[in-house]
Structures are given as C-alpha cells and as structure tokens.
Design a protein around this motif. Structure first.
Motif, mmCIF file in Angstrom:
data_model
loop_
_atom_site.group_PDB
_atom_site.id
_atom_site.type_symbol
_atom_site.label_atom_id
_atom_site.label_comp_id
_atom_site.label_asym_id
_atom_site.label_seq_id
_atom_site.Cartn_x
_atom_site.Cartn_y
_atom_site.Cartn_z
ATOM 1 N N ASN A 1 34.188 -0.413 89.978
ATOM 2 C CA ASN A 1 33.325 0.819 89.514
ATOM 3 C C ASN A 1 33.386 1.597 88.187
ATOM 4 O O ASN A 1 32.416 1.680 87.568
ATOM 5 C CB ASN A 1 33.629 1.732 90.760
ATOM 6 N N LEU A 2 34.718 1.782 87.686
ATOM 7 C CA LEU A 2 34.840 2.396 86.499
ATOM 8 C C LEU A 2 34.025 3.585 86.215
ATOM 9 O O LEU A 2 33.248 3.793 85.299
ATOM 10 C CB LEU A 2 34.401 1.447 85.327
ATOM 11 N N ASN A 3 33.936 4.394 87.295
ATOM 12 C CA ASN A 3 33.261 5.810 87.439
ATOM 13 C C ASN A 3 32.030 5.742 87.471
ATOM 14 O O ASN A 3 31.442 5.428 88.516
ATOM 15 C CB ASN A 3 33.670 6.477 86.156
ATOM 16 N N CYS A 4 31.253 5.142 86.260
ATOM 17 C CA CYS A 4 29.710 5.251 86.169
ATOM 18 C C CYS A 4 29.271 4.087 86.749
ATOM 19 O O CYS A 4 28.102 3.709 86.849
ATOM 20 C CB CYS A 4 29.133 5.357 84.923
ATOM 21 N N GLY A 5 29.842 2.925 86.915
ATOM 22 C CA GLY A 5 29.607 1.547 87.377
ATOM 23 C C GLY A 5 29.740 1.213 88.815
ATOM 24 O O GLY A 5 29.917 0.105 89.156
ATOM 25 N N ASP B 1 23.943 -12.350 89.302
ATOM 26 C CA ASP B 1 23.851 -12.506 87.716
ATOM 27 C C ASP B 1 24.954 -11.538 87.178
ATOM 28 O O ASP B 1 24.846 -10.484 87.137
ATOM 29 C CB ASP B 1 22.347 -11.962 87.193
ATOM 30 N N VAL B 2 26.017 -12.295 86.739
ATOM 31 C CA VAL B 2 27.243 -11.767 86.413
ATOM 32 C C VAL B 2 27.583 -11.702 84.909
ATOM 33 O O VAL B 2 27.314 -12.998 84.527
ATOM 34 C CB VAL B 2 28.473 -12.133 87.071
ATOM 35 N N ILE B 3 27.819 -10.798 84.285
ATOM 36 C CA ILE B 3 27.975 -11.026 82.667
ATOM 37 C C ILE B 3 29.387 -10.745 82.323
ATOM 38 O O ILE B 3 29.793 -9.292 82.620
ATOM 39 C CB ILE B 3 27.075 -9.957 81.788
ATOM 40 N N LYS B 4 30.260 -11.225 81.490
ATOM 41 C CA LYS B 4 31.295 -11.072 81.222
ATOM 42 C C LYS B 4 31.457 -10.622 79.698
ATOM 43 O O LYS B 4 30.619 -10.868 78.941
ATOM 44 C CB LYS B 4 32.172 -12.379 81.001
ATOM 45 N N ILE B 5 32.144 -9.434 79.930
ATOM 46 C CA ILE B 5 32.186 -8.563 78.485
ATOM 47 C C ILE B 5 33.723 -8.688 77.885
ATOM 48 O O ILE B 5 34.619 -8.303 78.726
ATOM 49 C CB ILE B 5 31.790 -7.182 78.644
ATOM 50 N N GLU B 6 33.725 -9.024 76.769
ATOM 51 C CA GLU B 6 35.165 -9.305 76.107
ATOM 52 C C GLU B 6 35.725 -7.883 76.234
ATOM 53 O O GLU B 6 34.807 -7.126 75.623
ATOM 54 C CB GLU B 6 35.052 -9.883 74.804
ATOM 55 N N SER B 7 36.886 -7.538 76.336
ATOM 56 C CA SER B 7 37.612 -6.220 76.242
ATOM 57 C C SER B 7 37.978 -6.209 74.742
ATOM 58 O O SER B 7 38.559 -6.769 73.924
ATOM 59 C CB SER B 7 38.862 -6.461 76.949
ATOM 60 N N ASP C 1 31.704 -6.630 92.604
ATOM 61 C CA ASP C 1 32.512 -5.734 91.611
ATOM 62 C C ASP C 1 33.935 -5.877 91.000
ATOM 63 O O ASP C 1 34.510 -5.613 90.203
ATOM 64 C CB ASP C 1 32.176 -4.208 91.589
ATOM 65 N N ASN C 2 34.806 -6.467 92.395
ATOM 66 C CA ASN C 2 35.992 -6.689 92.200
ATOM 67 C C ASN C 2 36.291 -8.344 91.765
ATOM 68 O O ASN C 2 37.234 -8.678 91.041
ATOM 69 C CB ASN C 2 36.845 -6.344 93.453
ATOM 70 N N VAL C 3 35.474 -9.044 92.806
ATOM 71 C CA VAL C 3 35.721 -10.590 92.544
ATOM 72 C C VAL C 3 35.443 -11.143 91.355
ATOM 73 O O VAL C 3 35.883 -12.134 90.697
ATOM 74 C CB VAL C 3 34.967 -11.352 93.922
ATOM 75 N N ALA C 4 34.367 -10.603 90.576
ATOM 76 C CA ALA C 4 33.868 -11.068 89.336
ATOM 77 C C ALA C 4 34.930 -11.071 88.320
ATOM 78 O O ALA C 4 35.196 -11.978 87.830
ATOM 79 C CB ALA C 4 32.431 -10.353 88.792
ATOM 80 N N PRO C 5 35.444 -9.805 87.884
ATOM 81 C CA PRO C 5 36.369 -9.634 87.071
ATOM 82 C C PRO C 5 37.761 -10.588 87.327
ATOM 83 O O PRO C 5 38.555 -11.114 86.556
ATOM 84 C CB PRO C 5 36.924 -8.152 87.048
ATOM 85 N N CYS C 6 38.033 -10.640 88.892
ATOM 86 C CA CYS C 6 39.053 -11.524 89.250
ATOM 87 C C CYS C 6 39.039 -13.144 89.036
ATOM 88 O O CYS C 6 40.006 -13.455 88.280
ATOM 89 C CB CYS C 6 39.313 -11.184 90.763
ATOM 90 N N VAL C 7 37.785 -13.491 89.042
ATOM 91 C CA VAL C 7 37.623 -14.856 88.906
ATOM 92 C C VAL C 7 37.602 -14.885 87.312
ATOM 93 O O VAL C 7 37.983 -15.884 86.608
ATOM 94 C CB VAL C 7 36.365 -15.218 89.517
ATOM 95 N N PHE D 1 36.042 -7.504 81.321
ATOM 96 C CA PHE D 1 35.318 -6.716 81.833
ATOM 97 C C PHE D 1 33.945 -7.384 82.486
ATOM 98 O O PHE D 1 33.695 -8.366 81.715
ATOM 99 C CB PHE D 1 34.545 -5.344 80.971
ATOM 100 N N THR D 2 33.589 -7.009 83.714
ATOM 101 C CA THR D 2 32.291 -7.754 84.221
ATOM 102 C C THR D 2 31.085 -6.554 84.502
ATOM 103 O O THR D 2 31.600 -5.769 85.096
ATOM 104 C CB THR D 2 32.596 -8.647 85.179
ATOM 105 N N LEU D 3 30.070 -7.165 84.425
ATOM 106 C CA LEU D 3 28.990 -6.344 84.926
ATOM 107 C C LEU D 3 28.121 -7.344 85.949
ATOM 108 O O LEU D 3 27.539 -8.485 85.515
ATOM 109 C CB LEU D 3 27.984 -6.071 83.788
#
Length: 308
Positions: free
Chosen positions: A14-18, A158-164, A138-144, A148-150
């Motif tokens: 979630n990260l608050n706004c997501g 449609d999942v986008i990985k964002i480099e931290s 929202d949890n499984v995407a970053p776990c895999v 950060f993932t959207l």
C-alpha cells in the motif's frame, strides 16, 4: 535439480497512497522453503514450522498458488513443500504472500523456468484468495520481483517494477497482535469522495515520480493516505503516536504496512532509519504490548535461491 531451498522475503504493501497497487520488498526478513520433485503428481505440504497453518493443499496459500502454476503446465511429476515461517500470519508484512511467491518461484525453478518472474505474479495471486478472499498483487509482486512495484491493472495483469533509490531504508514495527486482512477490509467504505480520490491519485503519482527521480523530499510529501489509514488506524494501539515519533525523528513518511498491525517508516539513510526505529519503539513500548522492530534496505532481488 530435484530439491531447492529458497528465501521468501517480507513486503510492505500500500505505501499509504498506493492501496492495493504499490508495494516494496524487504531484506533479511522472510520465510524459507524447501521444495522437491516427487514421482506422485500434484502438491503436498509435508511440514510447516513456525506457524499453525493447514497442511491440506487446497487450504494452504502455497498449495493453491503452486497448483495454479502446475495446472498451466504438462508436468509428469509433483512436488513436496516444507515451509519455515518467520513472518507471523496477520503481521501486515506479507506472510501469506511469501508463501505464495515462494511456492510458485520454487516450482518454476524445478520445472526449468517455463514462466518469467512477471508471469509468476499471476499464479501467486491465486494463493492470496485463501488468506484474504480476493486476488491482489500488491504484496506478491514485490515479493517475486523485488524492489518497488506498481500494479497498473489486473485485466490483464500489468505490473511495473521500479528500481529503489539507493538510500531508502524502511523501519518496521510489528506489534504482537493480529489484524486479519478480512477484518481490515471490512472497515473500508465501498465509495470515496471525489476530493479524496483526487488527493490520493496525486500522491500516488508523486510517489512514483519521486522514486524514478530519486527525489526524497517528493517521496516524503507523497506518502500521505486520506482514504484507508483514517478508517484503519484505530485497529492499531498508539498508531498516531508511533507515526508522529517517526516523522519528528526524520522519517520521509510513515503509515500502516499492508492491513496492519505493522507500522512502517521510509527513511533516507541507515542512520536516520536507526533513530526512527528507536523513536517508534519508545512510542509503542508504553502500550505494554510486545513487538519486534526491523530496519531494512529495499531488497531489489525478491524471492531467491539459497545456496549452501
């Protein structure tokens, strides 16, 4: 390979706004799994250490996710899964997601990687139905995937990985109480005001822009939730005090991790994260409720093999 051992990391969603679309992967906090090929088709959960969870395949998050993947293949053999839980169920840092992600990652490895990591997110989502009653990534995407993932959309997924950004650290306080995801969802209203919706998607856009541009101040300004947090925070004792302590000691932002009860704070740099973690601990200690505190960089790799 006939047997592998894997690490399945904890996550903050979630990260608050997501809400339901954003998440990040943590380092050092996570479950371990051993998965092995067997002659008998299907999936059997043979051992669970660290949690009282069902061994029946159809009632277990890992079993359901693994079967979803297996049913999409033409495998002539089956799998046994041992689960060593270090993430407590109902903790708000992705316990069920770690099980689902670990199962599909491990089975995919032993099958020779017929699916990409992004494709594995789809199968892992199927396991989340057991834990929360709905498919969400929202949890499984970053776990895999790590980082950060959207989750831009679900139809199709449609999942986008964002480099931290390199200096982002998370401090996570986990109270030893349970907030079930189903209960946390029950307090949410099915409709929101247009005013709050506009504020929320502005913050989400700001958070993503801040991550890409490595603008830590923009990240901090954007970590604001006007929809979900106000409805849920009463489920977590001393939430406001812990959040305020984090912000006063230099956190970029703070909020509820997943469905709670864990509270997270994102920080710029390890030293600030340590100071924030101490302030959060002091603010929560007055409740008398036991808790754990974690400090972690963002894990850019996600679920991975453990090699001896």
């Amino acid at each position: 390979m006939n047997e592998i051992k894997i690490f399945c990391p904890a996550t903050i969603a979630n990260l608050n706004c997501g809400f339901d679309v954003m998440g990040l992967c943590l380092e050092g906090i996570g479950d371990e799994m051993i998965i092995r090929k067997v002659a008998e088709k299907g999936i059997r959960i043979t051992k669970i250490i660290g949690a009282d969870l069902p061994l029946e395949t159809e009632k277990n998050v890992a079993g359901v996710a693994g079967l979803a993947l297996l049913n999409a293949t033409q495998s002539d053999f089956g799998f046994e899964i041992e689960i060593y839980k270090n993430i407590k169920a109902g903790s708000g840092i992705g316990s069920s997601s770690a099980s689902a992600a670990g199962a599909v990652f491990g089975i995919n490895e032993l099958l020779g990687k017929p699916f990409t990591k992004h494709e594995l997110v789809y199968f892992a989502m199927k396991g989340e139905v057991v834990a929360s009653g709905s498919e969400h990534a929202d949890n499984v995407a970053p776990c895999v995937l790590g980082g950060f993932t959207l989750v831009r959309g679900y139809n199709p997924l449609d999942v986008i990985k964002i480099e931290s950004p390199s200096e982002i650290y998370a401090a996570v306080l986990h109270p030893h109480i349970e907030v079930k995801t189903s209960d946390a969802r029950a307090v949410l209203k099915p409709e929101v005001s247009l005013k709050n919706a506009i504020t929320q998607w502005g913050n989400l856009g700001g958070l993503i822009a801040g991550l890409y541009s490595k603008d830590y101040e923009l990240i901090g300004r954007s970590l604001n939730d006007v929809i979900v947090e106000p409805a849920r925070k009463h489920l977590i004792p001393n939430f406001d005090e812990v959040k305020n302590a984090a912000l006063q000691n230099g956190a970029l932002g703070s909020g509820i991790s997943g469905a709670g009860p864990s509270i997270f704070a994102l920080c710029k740099g390890e030293n600030i994260a340590k100071a924030v973690a101490k302030s959060m601990s002091d603010a929560y200690a007055v409740t008398g409720i036991p808790f754990d505190i974690h400090i972690s960089k963002v894990n850019d790799e996600g679920t991975k093999l453990i090699t001896n």
